[in-house]
Structure formats: structure tokens, C-alpha cells
Scaffold this active site. Structure first.
Site, PDB file in Angstrom:
ATOM      1  N   HIS A 184     -33.554  11.203 -29.182  1.00  7.71           N
ATOM      2  CA  HIS A 184     -33.519   9.748 -29.421  1.00  7.71           C
ATOM      3  C   HIS A 184     -32.363   9.405 -30.383  1.00  7.71           C
ATOM      4  CE1 HIS A 184     -36.218   5.940 -29.353  1.00  7.71           C
ATOM      5  NE2 HIS A 184     -34.953   5.594 -29.549  1.00  7.71           N
TER       6      HIS A 184
ATOM      7  N   GLU B 173     -42.642  11.541 -28.329  1.00  7.52           N
ATOM      8  CA  GLU B 173     -41.546  11.922 -29.231  1.00  7.52           C
ATOM      9  C   GLU B 173     -42.115  12.300 -30.593  1.00  7.52           C
ATOM     10  OE1 GLU B 173     -38.575   8.821 -29.285  1.00  7.52           O
ATOM     11  OE2 GLU B 173     -38.421   8.812 -27.106  1.00  7.52           O
TER      12      GLU B 173
ATOM     13  N   ARG C  92     -36.822   3.479 -23.117  1.00 12.04           N
ATOM     14  CA  ARG C  92     -38.049   3.984 -23.726  1.00 12.04           C
ATOM     15  C   ARG C  92     -38.673   4.995 -22.760  1.00 12.04           C
ATOM     16  NH1 ARG C  92     -36.370   2.636 -27.921  1.00 12.04           N
ATOM     17  NH2 ARG C  92     -37.260   1.196 -29.432  1.00 12.04           N
TER      18      ARG C  92
HETATM   19  C1  8YV Z   1     -33.843   3.858 -33.119  1.00 13.20           C
HETATM   20  C2  8YV Z   1     -34.110   2.408 -31.028  1.00 13.20           C
HETATM   21  O1  8YV Z   1     -33.942   5.167 -32.704  1.00 13.20           O
HETATM   22  O2  8YV Z   1     -33.327   0.369 -31.892  1.00 13.20           O
HETATM   23  C3  8YV Z   1     -34.128   0.932 -31.150  1.00 13.20           C
HETATM   24  O3  8YV Z   1     -34.959   0.304 -30.476  1.00 13.20           O
HETATM   25  O4  8YV Z   1     -34.711   2.957 -30.192  1.00 13.20           O
HETATM   26  C4  8YV Z   1     -33.262   3.190 -31.950  1.00 13.20           C
HETATM   27  O5  8YV Z   1     -32.092   2.542 -32.277  1.00 13.20           O
HETATM   28  C5  8YV Z   1     -35.171   3.748 -33.731  1.00 13.20           C
HETATM   29  O6  8YV Z   1     -35.839   2.618 -33.557  1.00 13.20           O
HETATM   30  C6  8YV Z   1     -35.138   4.248 -35.171  1.00 13.20           C
HETATM   31  O7  8YV Z   1     -34.643   3.317 -36.073  1.00 13.20           O
END
Ligand code: 8YV
Length: 324
Positions: A285, A266, A237
Site C-alpha cells: 500500500h 492489510e 482498495r
Molecule cells: C494511504 C490511501 O496509504 O489516501 C488514501 O486513501 O490509501 C493512502 O494514501 C493511507 O490512507 C495512509 O495514510
């Protein structure tokens, strides 16, 4: 009568149909206050919530007095106020296993792209600058046999250690809240404190969730302790890293390069100084962003929500104590 749910992320048709066999779905574009106001009745009736990448705080939960379960299409759940969910006995479900291998692939891609300068030199080729046999100013550095440091040895850390150990003959160091016997036995990973890791690793890879403890865990001090040849990767993160300190470290040559999948803000603002640095590979991301894995995450989140609403929670629950 079927329970009602709010869906705030588009689903593939077959998954939407699977969901609609069991629940009444109201699709909303996002969870912003104006949207909540517009769909006030649907929020007031909702027993379930399904989506990703939006803030779910106590103000929103107040608008959903009947909510029993929230299901996020992600492994990370830092955008949820878990205490507020607990206080309201709302189950929180996530997708911790289906994306592991894909995110580990992404991290390896960042390791290779930064070390071998894949993006930088590809851009030169596109700009017509490949006019003769290349010289040292186009060279990168080796990945194989270099030391990989993993900060956060969870499922993804383990999958990364596997790739590094077997695929690239890399010694693996790791730091985590607790020792990980499987990583040590299978991939010869060596546990060390954070300071030792940042000093010894050629690649420092962060795969940490965002919590009060990890916020700005990496700052000026950590970058100053790294080797000047070190490459820094963040795939957990953004706010785990003090981004200003990272920019300064890159500008001052305290580290060689950075591969970044996550950012403090972001989408990354277009005027971010990171975007004008040739030694930075910044991707939007994409950790889990393959067709297969995003489908599997969505399917898992649908099943998680239905299980939770049907009182059948066995796995993938952040706060199982709520089920009582
Ligand atoms: C996704 C993520 O980008 O699962 C997570 O925590 O950071 C990613 O797999 C995001 O959450 C969008 O679905």
C-alpha cells in the site's frame, strides 16, 4: 480555551507545533477499544480527531460526544461510518488533491514492473542466476502502444491517463460513473462499459474507492473475460476485488500477471498464495508513500482539521451539508 483533539498518527514536528498553536493535542497510539478506555477522558473531551488507517465507527463516536470534526490523512474514507458522522453533525475532512500525481506514478510503476517483470528478474539476478546472456524465458511484454483500461476516472485516473497517453503512446479506455470530457479531450480516452473494457484492455487498472457498490466488483467473471495476456493492477482498495477469484485466475493462466498495491486484508498475510507467484508484484500500500507526499497529506489534514474546527470549511470536506 483551546479545543482538544485526539491525534492517532505521528506527525512531523513542525506540523505538530502548528497544530498545538490552536488545539490541545492528546496523542494516542491507535483507536482500539482498550486505548479508548485508557484515554477515556481525552476521548470524552475531544472536539477533533486526526489520523489515518483506523476504523471510526458509531461505537467509537459514542465515546466522543463533543466531536465536531474528523480529519483523515488520506483521500479514501471507507474506514469511517459517514452516516454515523452525519447523524452526529461531525464534519469529515480528507486529502483528495495532494497525492494524485504520486499515486499515478505508483500505478505506472506497477504497470512497468509487471509487464517487464522487473521484480521477478531482479530476484533471479540476486539469486546468482544471471550466468549468461538472457533468453526468452526472461523477457517481458511491451507497455508502450498497448491499451490501458482505467476503471474509476477521478483525479488519479486522469493523471494516469496523462502518463499513458503522452509518455507511452497508449490508447486509453475508461469506465466510470459518468463521462469525463477532460480525459476524452486531453488524452483521447474512450468511455466504454466495464465488460468492453475488460475484454479490450491490455492493462486493467482499478482506481476505485470502496463502497457498497464497488465491493467485489471484480470477480471470476471479469477475470474470465480479460485477455489471457492482460495484466491486472489494483491501486484503489483491496475489497473491490474478490481476491480468491484473482488467485484462481492467475493460477489458471486466465490473465498474465497482477500488480497489487492493496489487498482484502492489510498487511497481506504472509501465507497468501499471491506471494508465491512470480507474475505478481505485491507492494505494501505504497500508493502515496513518498516523503514529500506523505508530508503534504499530513499538512493538508492539519489545515483541514483547523478549518473545520474554526467553521471555515471551503474544500476537502466529505459531508459539507453538516456545516449547515
Ligand atoms: C494511504 C490511501 O496509504 O489516501 C488514501 O486513501 O490509501 C493512502 O494514501 C493511507 O490512507 C495512509 O495514510
Amino acid at each position: 480555551m483551546k479545543p482538544s483533539i485526539i491525534l492517532y498518527k505521528a506527525l512531523p514536528d513542525d506540523l505538530l507545533h502548528r497544530l498545538e498553536e490552536h488545539v490541545t493535542v492528546t496523542q494516542v497510539p491507535n483507536l482500539r477499544p482498550e486505548t479508548v478506555e485508557q484515554y477515556a477522558q481525552a476521548f470524552a473531551n475531544a472536539e477533533g480527531l486526526l489520523g489515518s488507517s483506523q476504523t471510526v465507527d458509531s461505537a467509537l463516536l459514542e465515546k466522543m460526544p463533543r466531536l465536531r470534526a474528523a480529519s483523515t490523512i488520506s483521500v479514501g474514507y471507507d474506514n469511517f461510518d459517514v452516516e454515523a458522522l452525519n447523524a452526529r453533525n461531525v464534519l469529515l475532512m480528507h486529502t483528495p488533491t495532494v497525492l494524485t500525481e504520486t499515486v499515478a506514478d505508483t500505478i505506472m510503476a506497477l504497470v512497468l514492473a509487471t509487464a517487464r517483470r522487473v521484480v521477478d528478474v531482479a530476484e533471479r539476478v540476486k539469486a546468482g542466476q544471471w550466468t549468461k546472456s538472457i533468453g526468452p524465458d526472461w523477457f517481458g511484454t511491451d507497455v508502450h502502444h498497448k491499451t490501458l483500461g482505467i476503471v474509476g476516472m477521478g483525479r488519479i485516473g486522469l493523471a494516469l491517463a496523462q502518463r499513458a497517453h503522452f509518455g507511452f503512446s497508449m490508447p486509453v479506455l475508461y469506465n466510470a460513473r459518468r463521462r469525463h470530457p477532460e480525459a476524452e479531450e486531453r488524452f483521447n480516452a474512450r468511455y466504454c462499459d466495464l465488460d468492453t473494457l475488460v475484454q479490450e484492455a491490455d492493462f486493467v487498472c482499478l482506481i476505485l474507492p470502496l463502497t457498497d457498490e464497488t465491493h467485489h466488483l471484480f470477480g471470476a467473471e471479469q477475470f474470465a473475460h480479460m485477455k489471457r495476456s492482460a495484466i491486472f493492477i489494483n491501486a484503489g482498495r483491496g475489497p473491490v476485488v474478490d481476491e480468491k477469484a484473482l488467485v484462481t485466475a492467475l493460477q489458471n493462466g486466465e490473465i498474465q500477471a497482477a500488480g497489487l498495491d492493496v489487498f482484502e486484508q492489510e498487511p497481506l498475510p504472509v501465507d497468501s498464495p499471491l506471494l508465491s507467484m512470480h507474475n505478481v508484484v505485491a507492494v505494501p500500500h505504497i500508493g502515496s508513500a513518498t516523503h514529500e507526499t506523505r508530508y503534504n497529506m499530513a499538512a493538508c489534514a492539519v489545515d483541514n482539521l483547523l478549518d473545520a474546527l474554526q467553521g471555515k470549511v471551503r474544500k476537502n470536506c466529505v459531508n459539507p451539508q453538516v456545516a449547515g
